[in-house]
Enzyme design. Structure first.
Site, PDB file in Angstrom:
ATOM      1  N   TYR A  20       0.855  -1.205   0.000  1.00 58.44           N
ATOM      2  CA  TYR A  20       0.000   0.000   0.000  1.00 58.44           C
ATOM      3  C   TYR A  20       0.887   1.249   0.000  1.00 58.44           C
ATOM      4  O   TYR A  20       1.163   1.821   1.059  1.00 58.44           O
ATOM      5  CB  TYR A  20      -0.899   0.025   1.241  1.00 58.44           C
ATOM      6  CG  TYR A  20      -1.739  -1.223   1.463  1.00 58.44           C
ATOM      7  CD1 TYR A  20      -2.652  -1.661   0.503  1.00 58.44           C
ATOM      8  CD2 TYR A  20      -1.629  -1.952   2.652  1.00 58.44           C
ATOM      9  CE1 TYR A  20      -3.424  -2.790   0.715  1.00 58.44           C
ATOM     10  CE2 TYR A  20      -2.400  -3.084   2.876  1.00 58.44           C
ATOM     11  CZ  TYR A  20      -3.299  -3.502   1.902  1.00 58.44           C
ATOM     12  OH  TYR A  20      -4.063  -4.622   2.120  1.00 58.44           O
TER      13      TYR A  20
ATOM     14  N   TRP B  47      -8.606   6.096   6.331  1.00 58.56           N
ATOM     15  CA  TRP B  47      -8.784   5.741   7.748  1.00 58.56           C
ATOM     16  C   TRP B  47      -7.490   5.239   8.370  1.00 58.56           C
ATOM     17  O   TRP B  47      -7.266   5.397   9.568  1.00 58.56           O
ATOM     18  CB  TRP B  47      -9.996   4.842   7.993  1.00 58.56           C
ATOM     19  CG  TRP B  47      -9.985   3.381   7.636  1.00 58.56           C
ATOM     20  CD1 TRP B  47      -9.321   2.776   6.626  1.00 58.56           C
ATOM     21  CD2 TRP B  47     -10.715   2.344   8.331  1.00 58.56           C
ATOM     22  NE1 TRP B  47      -9.610   1.424   6.612  1.00 58.56           N
ATOM     23  CE2 TRP B  47     -10.461   1.141   7.650  1.00 58.56           C
ATOM     24  CE3 TRP B  47     -11.558   2.313   9.439  1.00 58.56           C
ATOM     25  CZ2 TRP B  47     -11.020  -0.084   8.051  1.00 58.56           C
ATOM     26  CZ3 TRP B  47     -12.119   1.102   9.827  1.00 58.56           C
ATOM     27  CH2 TRP B  47     -11.851  -0.081   9.154  1.00 58.56           C
ATOM     28  N   ASP B  48      -6.588   4.692   7.541  1.00 60.59           N
ATOM     29  CA  ASP B  48      -5.273   4.338   8.079  1.00 60.59           C
ATOM     30  C   ASP B  48      -4.618   5.565   8.683  1.00 60.59           C
ATOM     31  O   ASP B  48      -4.044   5.515   9.774  1.00 60.59           O
ATOM     32  CB  ASP B  48      -4.351   3.806   6.966  1.00 60.59           C
ATOM     33  CG  ASP B  48      -4.844   2.512   6.346  1.00 60.59           C
ATOM     34  OD1 ASP B  48      -5.925   2.532   5.738  1.00 60.59           O
ATOM     35  OD2 ASP B  48      -4.158   1.476   6.487  1.00 60.59           O
TER      36      ASP B  48
ATOM     37  N   TYR C 244       1.152  -0.958  -6.878  1.00 65.13           N
ATOM     38  CA  TYR C 244      -0.246  -1.102  -6.446  1.00 65.13           C
ATOM     39  C   TYR C 244      -1.193  -0.998  -7.630  1.00 65.13           C
ATOM     40  O   TYR C 244      -1.008  -0.156  -8.504  1.00 65.13           O
ATOM     41  CB  TYR C 244      -0.597  -0.011  -5.427  1.00 65.13           C
ATOM     42  CG  TYR C 244      -1.997  -0.159  -4.862  1.00 65.13           C
ATOM     43  CD1 TYR C 244      -2.248  -1.044  -3.815  1.00 65.13           C
ATOM     44  CD2 TYR C 244      -3.069   0.564  -5.389  1.00 65.13           C
ATOM     45  CE1 TYR C 244      -3.533  -1.200  -3.309  1.00 65.13           C
ATOM     46  CE2 TYR C 244      -4.356   0.414  -4.884  1.00 65.13           C
ATOM     47  CZ  TYR C 244      -4.580  -0.475  -3.842  1.00 65.13           C
ATOM     48  OH  TYR C 244      -5.849  -0.635  -3.337  1.00 65.13           O
TER      49      TYR C 244
ATOM     50  N   GLY D 265     -13.893  -0.467   4.189  1.00 65.74           N
ATOM     51  CA  GLY D 265     -12.647  -0.812   4.888  1.00 65.74           C
ATOM     52  C   GLY D 265     -12.513  -2.309   5.127  1.00 65.74           C
ATOM     53  O   GLY D 265     -11.422  -2.812   5.295  1.00 65.74           O
TER      54      GLY D 265
ATOM     55  N   ASP E  89     -12.805  -5.036   3.183  1.00 65.95           N
ATOM     56  CA  ASP E  89     -12.940  -5.200   1.736  1.00 65.95           C
ATOM     57  C   ASP E  89     -13.588  -6.470   1.197  1.00 65.95           C
ATOM     58  O   ASP E  89     -14.436  -6.397   0.343  1.00 65.95           O
ATOM     59  CB  ASP E  89     -11.571  -5.078   1.090  1.00 65.95           C
ATOM     60  CG  ASP E  89     -10.971  -3.713   1.304  1.00 65.95           C
ATOM     61  OD1 ASP E  89     -11.498  -2.939   2.108  1.00 65.95           O
ATOM     62  OD2 ASP E  89      -9.957  -3.434   0.667  1.00 65.95           O
TER      63      ASP E  89
ATOM     64  N   GLU F 132      -0.510  -7.296   9.328  1.00 66.07           N
ATOM     65  CA  GLU F 132      -1.756  -6.621   8.940  1.00 66.07           C
ATOM     66  C   GLU F 132      -2.955  -7.326   9.592  1.00 66.07           C
ATOM     67  O   GLU F 132      -3.891  -6.674  10.039  1.00 66.07           O
ATOM     68  CB  GLU F 132      -1.858  -6.654   7.410  1.00 66.07           C
ATOM     69  CG  GLU F 132      -2.961  -5.841   6.804  1.00 66.07           C
ATOM     70  CD  GLU F 132      -2.981  -5.961   5.271  1.00 66.07           C
ATOM     71  OE1 GLU F 132      -2.147  -6.718   4.709  1.00 66.07           O
ATOM     72  OE2 GLU F 132      -3.835  -5.312   4.646  1.00 66.07           O
TER      73      GLU F 132
HETATM   74  C1  2M8 Z   1      -7.133  -2.651   2.393  1.00 66.37           C
HETATM   75  O1  2M8 Z   1      -7.764  -2.117   1.227  1.00 66.37           O
HETATM   76  C2  2M8 Z   1      -7.104  -1.774   0.008  1.00 66.37           C
HETATM   77  C3  2M8 Z   1      -8.106  -0.995  -0.826  1.00 66.37           C
HETATM   78  O2  2M8 Z   1      -8.510   0.150  -0.132  1.00 66.37           O
HETATM   79  C4  2M8 Z   1      -6.595  -2.958  -0.780  1.00 66.37           C
HETATM   80  O3  2M8 Z   1      -6.786  -4.110  -0.393  1.00 66.37           O
HETATM   81  O4  2M8 Z   1      -5.993  -2.712  -1.830  1.00 66.37           O
HETATM   82  C5  2M8 Z   1      -8.191  -2.634   3.514  1.00 66.37           C
HETATM   83  O5  2M8 Z   1      -7.778  -3.416   4.601  1.00 66.37           O
HETATM   84  C6  2M8 Z   1      -8.478  -1.201   3.942  1.00 66.37           C
HETATM   85  O6  2M8 Z   1      -9.333  -1.173   5.060  1.00 66.37           O
HETATM   86  C7  2M8 Z   1      -7.192  -0.454   4.273  1.00 66.37           C
HETATM   87  O7  2M8 Z   1      -7.473   0.893   4.521  1.00 66.37           O
HETATM   88  C8  2M8 Z   1      -6.183  -0.554   3.119  1.00 66.37           C
HETATM   89  C9  2M8 Z   1      -4.806   0.019   3.483  1.00 66.37           C
HETATM   90  O8  2M8 Z   1      -4.363  -0.511   4.705  1.00 66.37           O
HETATM   91  O9  2M8 Z   1      -5.978  -1.927   2.746  1.00 66.37           O
END
Ligand code: 2M8
Length: 436
Positions: A32, A38-39, A84, A170, A172, A404
């Site tokens: 990421y 929200w993170d 990503y 969040g 997902d 995570e």
């Molecule tokens: C996860 O989500 C992202 C898309 O937003 C992904 O999987 O690509 C989820 O756990 C989400 O809640 C979180 O904010 C994000 C980054 O940690 O990862």
């Protein structure tokens, strides 16, 4: 690992993930590589414990990308990265006429944590005057964001806002969404996943699930991310108890902060009116007597989605349930999620055949949901079970590292940390859990 060591390691992770140049923190290297909404809120709470300047910069970096209509997007692409998918060229936020002109973002949002994050960081830091000044400069932006939600995401004007994408929740690939996927038949898109180059594919969503995710975005893009069109057309239209509980908790925090600041009577009365309506309707519409907790509501198909997940207990954090309902919820929590053979709290009902202990949001434990649950249980003075949630969270990180997500089964004693490692919100919220 001693408490001191854990704290030092957590700070090290946050500092390493902080982008000094742009002033924000990535959730996890490679997996990421941008700023997530929200993170960032949770990360700011972690920074507040030892570097209030970084906490402020984190919040500011997110707010700089706020759209002209008050909307705060789920990802801010401050930088380029090819690790990503889907990136800025897929999301194309500029399709919306009021999107940020200075930042590329997504056209969806995430649980609105900023309001209560401002209050949390104020409570944590020593220099209250400095933080209150910071809050004075930024609080109206958060209020404006809430106004946007109530004006554009609540078509029935009932005090509950909808999400149009699982990424907005969040949580997902929660099995909750399986019911919605059954109503859709998207094409098989051609795309190159990047997440599965960082993490074992068995711990991530399937390609077919990505088809649903992308399809929802294509529908929104075809209508330039217009909320009214989305409300009319999106097959995914959900009132999510976690998302709405975050908004209600943030409303409550904004009221307290405006009262501290003074001179904001109009905004306080608007917030109080939102709260009354929202909490009443939340209890009428999202509580499920049979399951003994809150559930999601499928607004497109006008029915509750009857499954228990960690989101079912988030309303405790926002003081939404009555004491009677809170008592029932704790019984549900212990009976369904809290057997002696499990750490608390799995993200999905462990008794369901959709439960998967290793896969992303389909069962593993997440530190942010545990943090909310710990605080929520304390709100209602369920101190013993709250402490169990806290101790379980600390134990999992101590044993396996700052992952995570984690396996809830105590029988799994090796490699029970999944997804990305050196994960920012696990570090940030562990710092907060270790504070006393
Ligand atoms: C996860 O989500 C992202 C898309 O937003 C992904 O999987 O690509 C989820 O756990 C989400 O809640 C979180 O904010 C994000 C980054 O940690 O990862």
């Amino acid at each position: 690992m001693s408490k001191d060591n854990l704290q030092e390691k957590a700070k090290h992770i946050l500092d390493a993930n902080f982008n000094e140049d742009k002033g924000f923190t990535i959730p996890c290297e490679g997996l990421y590589p941008f700023q997530w909404n929200w993170d960032s809120g949770f990360i700011a709470i972690g920074f507040a414990h030892y570097d209030s300047n970084k906490a402020k910069r984190e919040v500011e970096a997110l707010l700089r990308a706020q759209w002209e209509n008050g909307f705060i997007p789920h990802i801010v692409f401050h930088n380029d990265s090819d690790t990503y998918f889907p990136g800025p060229d897929f999301h194309l936020s500029k399709l919306h006429p009021l999107a940020s002109k200075s930042h590329r973002t997504t056209g969806m949002t995430q649980p609105p944590v900023l309001g209560f994050v401002l209050k949390e960081i104020y409570d944590i830091v020593d220099d209250k005057e400095d933080m209150l000044n910071f809050i004075k400069q930024n609080i109206d932006k958060v209020f404006f964001n809430h106004q946007h939600f109530y004006n554009h995401r609540d078509p029935n004007q009932e005090g509950l806002v909808f999400i149009y994408h699982n990424w907005e929740s969040g949580t997902d690939n929660s099995p909750i969404w399986d019911d919605i996927w059954e109503t859709m038949d998207p094409p098989n898109y051609k795309f190159e996943r990047r997440d599965t180059t960082h993490v074992d594919a068995a711990q991530r969503p399937t390609n077919r699930e990505y088809d649903y995710y992308l399809h929802l975005i294509e529908i929104a893009k075809a209508h330039n991310y217009d909320d009214a069109k989305i409300a009319e057309l999106s097959p995914f239209l959900v009132q999510d108890p976690l998302f709405n509980a975050m908004l209600i908790k943030s409303n409550e925090a904004l009221i307290e902060l405006y009262e501290m600041i003074g001179d904001s009577e109009d905004k306080i009365s608007t917030l109080k009116a939102w709260q009354e309506k929202a909490i009443t309707r939340f209890n009428e519409k999202l509580y499920n007597e049979k399951l003994g907790a809150y559930v999601h509501y499928d607004l497109r198909n006008e029915k509750q989605i009857e499954h228990l997940s960690s989101s079912s207990f988030a309303p405790l954090f926002s003081n939404i349930p009555t004491k009677e309902h809170a008592d029932v919820m704790v019984k549900t929590l212990i009976k369904k999620f809290g057997g002696e053979d499990r750490y608390l709290c799995a993200s999905f009902d462990p008794e369901s055949d959709r439960f998967n202990p290793k896969k992303y949001w389909r069962g593993p434990i997440w530190i942010n949901l545990n943090w909310m649950l710990y605080n929520g249980l304390n709100n209602y003075e369920f101190t013993d079970i709250a402490n169990r949630v806290k101790e379980d969270s600390i134990t999992l990180v101590e044993k396996y590292g700052f992952f995570e997500y984690f396996d809830s089964r105590k029988s799994v004693t090796e490699h029970a940390g999944y997804g990305g490692n050196n994960f920012s919100w696990s570090a940030a919220l562990l710092l907060d859990l270790l504070k006393d």
